[in-house]
Design a protein around this motif. Structure first.
Motif, PDB file in Angstrom:
ATOM      1  N   SER A  31       0.863  -1.178   0.200  1.00  0.00           N
ATOM      2  CA  SER A  31       0.151  -0.059  -0.121  1.00  0.00           C
ATOM      3  C   SER A  31       0.827   1.245  -0.033  1.00  0.00           C
ATOM      4  N   LEU A  32       1.788   1.287   0.842  1.00  0.00           N
ATOM      5  CA  LEU A  32       2.781   2.677   1.001  1.00  0.00           C
ATOM      6  C   LEU A  32       3.529   2.684  -0.409  1.00  0.00           C
ATOM      7  N   ASP A  33       4.051   1.522  -0.857  1.00  0.00           N
ATOM      8  CA  ASP A  33       4.708   1.767  -2.443  1.00  0.00           C
ATOM      9  C   ASP A  33       3.756   2.221  -3.422  1.00  0.00           C
ATOM     10  N   LEU A  34       2.497   1.870  -3.354  1.00  0.00           N
ATOM     11  CA  LEU A  34       1.540   2.113  -4.366  1.00  0.00           C
ATOM     12  C   LEU A  34       1.266   3.665  -4.195  1.00  0.00           C
ATOM     13  N   VAL A  35       1.339   4.500  -3.122  1.00  0.00           N
ATOM     14  CA  VAL A  35       1.036   5.843  -2.818  1.00  0.00           C
ATOM     15  C   VAL A  35       2.239   6.446  -3.268  1.00  0.00           C
ATOM     16  N   GLN A  36       3.414   5.821  -2.937  1.00  0.00           N
ATOM     17  CA  GLN A  36       4.637   6.536  -3.394  1.00  0.00           C
ATOM     18  C   GLN A  36       4.789   6.509  -4.808  1.00  0.00           C
ATOM     19  N   ASP A  37       4.471   5.501  -5.359  1.00  0.00           N
ATOM     20  CA  ASP A  37       4.502   5.411  -7.029  1.00  0.00           C
ATOM     21  C   ASP A  37       3.620   6.367  -7.491  1.00  0.00           C
ATOM     22  N   THR A  38       2.233   6.463  -6.879  1.00  0.00           N
ATOM     23  CA  THR A  38       1.266   7.514  -7.415  1.00  0.00           C
ATOM     24  C   THR A  38       1.891   8.768  -7.199  1.00  0.00           C
ATOM     25  N   ILE A  39       2.530   9.248  -6.139  1.00  0.00           N
ATOM     26  CA  ILE A  39       2.920  10.649  -5.997  1.00  0.00           C
ATOM     27  C   ILE A  39       4.073  10.812  -6.824  1.00  0.00           C
ATOM     28  N   LEU A  40       4.969   9.928  -7.087  1.00  0.00           N
ATOM     29  CA  LEU A  40       6.221  10.115  -8.076  1.00  0.00           C
ATOM     30  C   LEU A  40       5.618  10.438  -9.297  1.00  0.00           C
ATOM     31  N   LYS A  41       4.747   9.681  -9.658  1.00  0.00           N
ATOM     32  CA  LYS A  41       4.167   9.675 -11.345  1.00  0.00           C
ATOM     33  C   LYS A  41       3.490  11.145 -11.128  1.00  0.00           C
ATOM     34  N   ALA A  42       2.907  11.505 -10.351  1.00  0.00           N
ATOM     35  CA  ALA A  42       2.193  12.763 -10.240  1.00  0.00           C
ATOM     36  C   ALA A  42       2.971  13.933 -10.573  1.00  0.00           C
ATOM     37  N   LEU A  43       4.304  13.867  -9.673  1.00  0.00           N
ATOM     38  CA  LEU A  43       5.014  14.884  -9.630  1.00  0.00           C
ATOM     39  C   LEU A  43       5.768  14.791 -11.070  1.00  0.00           C
ATOM     40  N   THR A  44       6.170  13.716 -11.495  1.00  0.00           N
ATOM     41  CA  THR A  44       6.795  13.512 -12.764  1.00  0.00           C
ATOM     42  C   THR A  44       6.143  14.039 -14.070  1.00  0.00           C
ATOM     43  N   TYR A  45       4.703  13.946 -14.014  1.00  0.00           N
ATOM     44  CA  TYR A  45       3.838  14.217 -15.134  1.00  0.00           C
ATOM     45  C   TYR A  45       2.957  15.330 -14.641  1.00  0.00           C
ATOM     46  N   ARG A  46       3.672  16.121 -13.978  1.00  0.00           N
ATOM     47  CA  ARG A  46       2.826  17.420 -13.454  1.00  0.00           C
ATOM     48  C   ARG A  46       2.354  18.243 -14.811  1.00  0.00           C
ATOM     49  N   ASP A  47       2.970  18.226 -15.807  1.00  0.00           N
ATOM     50  CA  ASP A  47       2.620  19.088 -16.864  1.00  0.00           C
ATOM     51  C   ASP A  47       1.520  18.521 -17.718  1.00  0.00           C
ATOM     52  N   LYS A  48       1.253  17.431 -17.507  1.00  0.00           N
ATOM     53  CA  LYS A  48      -0.098  16.524 -17.765  1.00  0.00           C
ATOM     54  C   LYS A  48      -1.504  17.060 -17.050  1.00  0.00           C
ATOM     55  N   PHE A  49      -1.449  17.502 -15.918  1.00  0.00           N
ATOM     56  CA  PHE A  49      -2.601  17.897 -15.253  1.00  0.00           C
ATOM     57  C   PHE A  49      -2.918  19.198 -15.808  1.00  0.00           C
ATOM     58  N   ARG A  50      -4.409  19.279 -15.950  1.00  0.00           N
ATOM     59  CA  ARG A  50      -5.000  20.472 -16.312  1.00  0.00           C
ATOM     60  C   ARG A  50      -5.313  21.106 -15.277  1.00  0.00           C
ATOM     61  N   ASP A  51      -5.281  22.649 -15.209  1.00  0.00           N
ATOM     62  CA  ASP A  51      -6.002  23.325 -14.155  1.00  0.00           C
ATOM     63  C   ASP A  51      -7.407  23.080 -14.275  1.00  0.00           C
ATOM     64  N   ASN A  52      -8.040  23.468 -13.132  1.00  0.00           N
ATOM     65  CA  ASN A  52      -9.569  23.628 -13.028  1.00  0.00           C
ATOM     66  C   ASN A  52     -10.189  22.010 -13.139  1.00  0.00           C
ATOM     67  N   THR A  53      -9.072  20.910 -12.775  1.00  0.00           N
ATOM     68  CA  THR A  53      -9.711  19.777 -12.848  1.00  0.00           C
ATOM     69  C   THR A  53      -9.588  18.974 -11.565  1.00  0.00           C
ATOM     70  N   ASN A  54     -10.306  17.978 -11.385  1.00  0.00           N
ATOM     71  CA  ASN A  54     -10.353  17.263 -10.297  1.00  0.00           C
ATOM     72  C   ASN A  54      -8.797  16.554  -9.701  1.00  0.00           C
ATOM     73  N   LEU A  55      -8.244  16.952  -8.934  1.00  0.00           N
ATOM     74  CA  LEU A  55      -6.699  16.427  -8.703  1.00  0.00           C
ATOM     75  C   LEU A  55      -6.930  15.160  -7.917  1.00  0.00           C
ATOM     76  N   LYS A  56      -7.766  15.129  -7.128  1.00  0.00           N
ATOM     77  CA  LYS A  56      -7.995  13.731  -6.455  1.00  0.00           C
ATOM     78  C   LYS A  56      -8.282  12.649  -7.548  1.00  0.00           C
TER      79      LYS A  56
END
Length: 166
Positions: A31-56
């Motif tokens: 579970s902890l590994d999955l959370v860590q991988d998720t956060i790492l991918k989110a930070l790595t692909y931050r440029d793919k996130f669009r403003d005004n969308t659901n971050l969660k």
């Protein structure tokens, strides 16, 4: 949203992500590994996130896809472990033989039915079953890729009709 804000929001959702992992695994370390991988991918692909969308929701999608990809990778790499004393199962001589498909009545019957397809369906179907990709078949036969897919589909349907008893 600035990078610092983005990072703080993700850090604030860490406990929510931790709770969400219970859908996938009950193992704490996994579970902890999955959370860590998720956060790492989110930070790595931050440029793919669009403003005004659901971050969660975006993070949940990353987590789900990461879990699925890891699961599939683990399924492909599963190996059997012999836990018996002196590796008994690994040293047992095989006493059985496998039937050769060329000598099997069913195998011949199936391929007889396949070989009786119309030539326009047979060629793309045989190329596809031997490993050619759709675009390779289309290039080789000088026909559109949609036509290739259509002919393979109709070849399958015709074979299914002929082999109704199987």
């Amino acid at each position: 949203m600035k990078t610092l804000e983005f990072t703080h929001e993700i850090a604030g959702l860490r406990s929510t992500l931790q709770t969400f992992t219970r859908r996938f695994t009950h193992d704490r370390d996994e579970s902890l590994d999955l959370v860590q991988d998720t956060i790492l991918k989110a930070l790595t692909y931050r440029d793919k996130f669009r403003d005004n969308t659901n971050l969660k929701g975006w993070l949940f999608t990353i987590m789900r896809n990461t879990f699925i990809n890891n699961y599939r990778k683990n399924q492909r790499t599963k190996t059997s472990h012999d836990t018996t004393k002196d590796l008994y199962f690994l040293n047992v001589e095989e006493e059985h033989t496998f039937n050769r498909p060329q000598e099997s009545m069913e195998f011949r019957e199936i391929w007889n039915n396949v070989n009786h397809l119309r030539e326009e369906l047979l060629t793309p179907f045989k190329m596809h079953t031997t490993g050619y990709k759709y675009h390779e078949i289309a290039a080789h036969l000088n026909i559109p890729i949609g036509t290739v897919k259509n002919r393979i589909f109709h070849a399958r349907k015709e074979i299914q009709k002929r082999l109704h008893g199987y």
